[in-house]
Design a protein around this motif. Structure first.
Motif, PDB file in Angstrom:
ATOM      1  N   PRO A 278       0.831  -1.219   0.000  1.00 55.82           N
ATOM      2  CA  PRO A 278       0.000   0.000   0.000  1.00 55.82           C
ATOM      3  C   PRO A 278       0.859   1.262   0.000  1.00 55.82           C
ATOM      4  N   ARG A 279       0.525   2.175  -0.901  1.00 54.82           N
ATOM      5  CA  ARG A 279       1.287   3.407  -1.074  1.00 54.82           C
ATOM      6  C   ARG A 279       0.375   4.471  -1.646  1.00 54.82           C
ATOM      7  N   GLU A 280       0.909   5.688  -1.735  1.00 51.67           N
ATOM      8  CA  GLU A 280       0.167   6.770  -2.382  1.00 51.67           C
ATOM      9  C   GLU A 280       0.101   6.502  -3.883  1.00 51.67           C
ATOM     10  N   PRO A 281      -0.945   6.965  -4.553  1.00 53.61           N
ATOM     11  CA  PRO A 281      -0.978   6.843  -6.014  1.00 53.61           C
ATOM     12  C   PRO A 281       0.221   7.566  -6.628  1.00 53.61           C
ATOM     13  N   GLN A 282       0.752   6.977  -7.693  1.00 55.53           N
ATOM     14  CA  GLN A 282       1.939   7.532  -8.326  1.00 55.53           C
ATOM     15  C   GLN A 282       1.772   7.597  -9.837  1.00 55.53           C
ATOM     16  N   TYR A 283       2.520   8.519 -10.444  1.00 54.37           N
ATOM     17  CA  TYR A 283       2.659   8.511 -11.890  1.00 54.37           C
ATOM     18  C   TYR A 283       3.583   7.360 -12.270  1.00 54.37           C
ATOM     19  N   ARG A 284       3.657   7.051 -13.547  1.00 52.62           N
ATOM     20  CA  ARG A 284       4.512   5.945 -13.990  1.00 52.62           C
ATOM     21  C   ARG A 284       5.988   6.177 -13.671  1.00 52.62           C
ATOM     22  N   ASP A 285       6.403   7.431 -13.560  1.00 54.46           N
ATOM     23  CA  ASP A 285       7.803   7.716 -13.237  1.00 54.46           C
ATOM     24  C   ASP A 285       8.096   7.593 -11.742  1.00 54.46           C
ATOM     25  N   GLY A 286       7.078   7.267 -10.943  1.00 56.91           N
ATOM     26  CA  GLY A 286       7.274   7.066  -9.507  1.00 56.91           C
ATOM     27  C   GLY A 286       7.001   8.278  -8.648  1.00 56.91           C
ATOM     28  N   SER A 287       6.754   9.424  -9.249  1.00 54.18           N
ATOM     29  CA  SER A 287       6.459  10.619  -8.450  1.00 54.18           C
ATOM     30  C   SER A 287       5.013  10.574  -7.961  1.00 54.18           C
ATOM     31  N   GLY A 288       4.789  11.096  -6.775  1.00 57.42           N
ATOM     32  CA  GLY A 288       3.464  11.069  -6.167  1.00 57.42           C
ATOM     33  C   GLY A 288       2.506  12.062  -6.817  1.00 57.42           C
ATOM     34  N   ILE A 289       1.225  11.766  -6.720  1.00 64.71           N
ATOM     35  CA  ILE A 289       0.189  12.658  -7.231  1.00 64.71           C
ATOM     36  C   ILE A 289      -0.351  13.425  -6.031  1.00 64.71           C
ATOM     37  N   GLU A 290      -0.016  14.710  -5.941  1.00 64.11           N
ATOM     38  CA  GLU A 290      -0.352  15.507  -4.757  1.00 64.11           C
ATOM     39  C   GLU A 290      -1.853  15.555  -4.470  1.00 64.11           C
ATOM     40  N   ALA A 291      -2.672  15.668  -5.491  1.00 58.85           N
ATOM     41  CA  ALA A 291      -4.115  15.779  -5.285  1.00 58.85           C
ATOM     42  C   ALA A 291      -4.718  14.506  -4.705  1.00 58.85           C
ATOM     43  N   LEU A 292      -3.993  13.380  -4.802  1.00 61.36           N
ATOM     44  CA  LEU A 292      -4.516  12.097  -4.321  1.00 61.36           C
ATOM     45  C   LEU A 292      -3.690  11.543  -3.166  1.00 61.36           C
ATOM     46  N   GLU A 293      -2.995  12.409  -2.450  1.00 54.33           N
ATOM     47  CA  GLU A 293      -2.092  11.937  -1.401  1.00 54.33           C
ATOM     48  C   GLU A 293      -2.803  11.254  -0.234  1.00 54.33           C
ATOM     49  N   ASN A 294      -4.112  11.448  -0.079  1.00 56.11           N
ATOM     50  CA  ASN A 294      -4.839  10.814   1.025  1.00 56.11           C
ATOM     51  C   ASN A 294      -5.408   9.453   0.653  1.00 56.11           C
ATOM     52  N   TYR A 295      -5.184   9.017  -0.566  1.00 53.44           N
ATOM     53  CA  TYR A 295      -5.595   7.682  -1.003  1.00 53.44           C
ATOM     54  C   TYR A 295      -4.422   6.730  -0.832  1.00 53.44           C
ATOM     55  N   ARG A 296      -4.724   5.436  -0.675  1.00 53.00           N
ATOM     56  CA  ARG A 296      -3.699   4.398  -0.619  1.00 53.00           C
ATOM     57  C   ARG A 296      -4.084   3.322  -1.623  1.00 53.00           C
ATOM     58  N   VAL A 297      -3.120   2.905  -2.443  1.00 53.14           N
ATOM     59  CA  VAL A 297      -3.353   1.832  -3.408  1.00 53.14           C
ATOM     60  C   VAL A 297      -2.341   0.733  -3.169  1.00 53.14           C
ATOM     61  N   GLY A 298      -2.758  -0.486  -3.415  1.00 50.43           N
ATOM     62  CA  GLY A 298      -1.878  -1.640  -3.267  1.00 50.43           C
ATOM     63  C   GLY A 298      -2.480  -2.819  -3.993  1.00 50.43           C
ATOM     64  N   ALA A 299      -1.680  -3.868  -4.168  1.00 50.83           N
ATOM     65  CA  ALA A 299      -2.161  -5.048  -4.876  1.00 50.83           C
ATOM     66  C   ALA A 299      -1.530  -6.302  -4.293  1.00 50.83           C
ATOM     67  N   VAL A 300      -2.305  -7.374  -4.315  1.00 52.37           N
ATOM     68  CA  VAL A 300      -1.829  -8.686  -3.888  1.00 52.37           C
ATOM     69  C   VAL A 300      -2.056  -9.631  -5.050  1.00 52.37           C
ATOM     70  N   VAL A 301      -1.029 -10.413  -5.380  1.00 51.23           N
ATOM     71  CA  VAL A 301      -1.090 -11.342  -6.501  1.00 51.23           C
ATOM     72  C   VAL A 301      -1.096 -12.757  -5.949  1.00 51.23           C
ATOM     73  N   TRP A 302      -2.037 -13.566  -6.430  1.00 52.18           N
ATOM     74  CA  TRP A 302      -2.199 -14.961  -6.001  1.00 52.18           C
ATOM     75  C   TRP A 302      -1.969 -15.862  -7.222  1.00 52.18           C
ATOM     76  N   ASP A 303      -1.215 -16.935  -7.045  1.00 56.00           N
ATOM     77  CA  ASP A 303      -1.050 -17.921  -8.110  1.00 56.00           C
ATOM     78  C   ASP A 303      -2.225 -18.878  -8.084  1.00 56.00           C
ATOM     79  N   TYR A 304      -2.660 -19.291  -9.264  1.00 55.27           N
ATOM     80  CA  TYR A 304      -3.721 -20.286  -9.366  1.00 55.27           C
ATOM     81  C   TYR A 304      -3.554 -21.003 -10.694  1.00 55.27           C
ATOM     82  N   SER A 305      -4.248 -22.088 -10.867  1.00 59.63           N
ATOM     83  CA  SER A 305      -4.241 -22.765 -12.159  1.00 59.63           C
ATOM     84  C   SER A 305      -5.643 -23.275 -12.446  1.00 59.63           C
TER      85      SER A 305
END
Length: 121
Positions: free
Chosen positions: A64-91
């Motif tokens: 979980p982190r602040e939203p970012q542009y593709r270059d890794g810099s933070g988006i100031e207007a969205l600094e109070n949001y948190r985004v994250g991802a979890v990846v699960w393997d399946y078949s």
């Protein structure tokens, strides 16, 4: 009109106005909820699209982190949001795949989860 009738009228109008103002305050406080939900969904879709566009073996969890542009810099207007991802393997039927759960937490603390699947094709 007598003075008593006038005072009673003023009291009734005051009670009605107080009820109306409290109802309006409640409605106004919740009017931002759809905007927060829409912004959370846009952030989740953006991160999901980004994760599904990388090679299959490069898909990984994102803490979980602040939203970012593709270059890794933070988006100031969205600094109070948190985004994250979890990846699960399946078949499925012996075919490897990944389940991607993207979570976005808005400034009020509500979390939106978007789930996507990616096969190794």
């Amino acid at each position: 009109m007598t003075l008593v009738e006038l005072i009673i009228t003023i009291v009734i109008i005051g009670i009605a106005a107080a009820a109306l103002f409290s109802a309006m305050a409640s409605i106004t406080a919740r009017s931002v909820d759809p905007m927060l939900e829409a912004q959370s969904l846009h952030l989740a879709e953006s991160l999901m699209e980004e994760m599904q566009s990388v090679p299959f073996n490069a898909i990984a969890d994102i803490a979980p982190r602040e939203p970012q542009y593709r270059d890794g810099s933070g988006i100031e207007a969205l600094e109070n949001y948190r985004v994250g991802a979890v990846v699960w393997d399946y078949s499925i039927g012996g075919q490897p795949g990944k389940r991607i759960d993207v979570d976005v937490t808005d400034p009020t603390g509500r979390t939106l989860r978007l789930t996507g699947y990616r096969a190794d094709y």
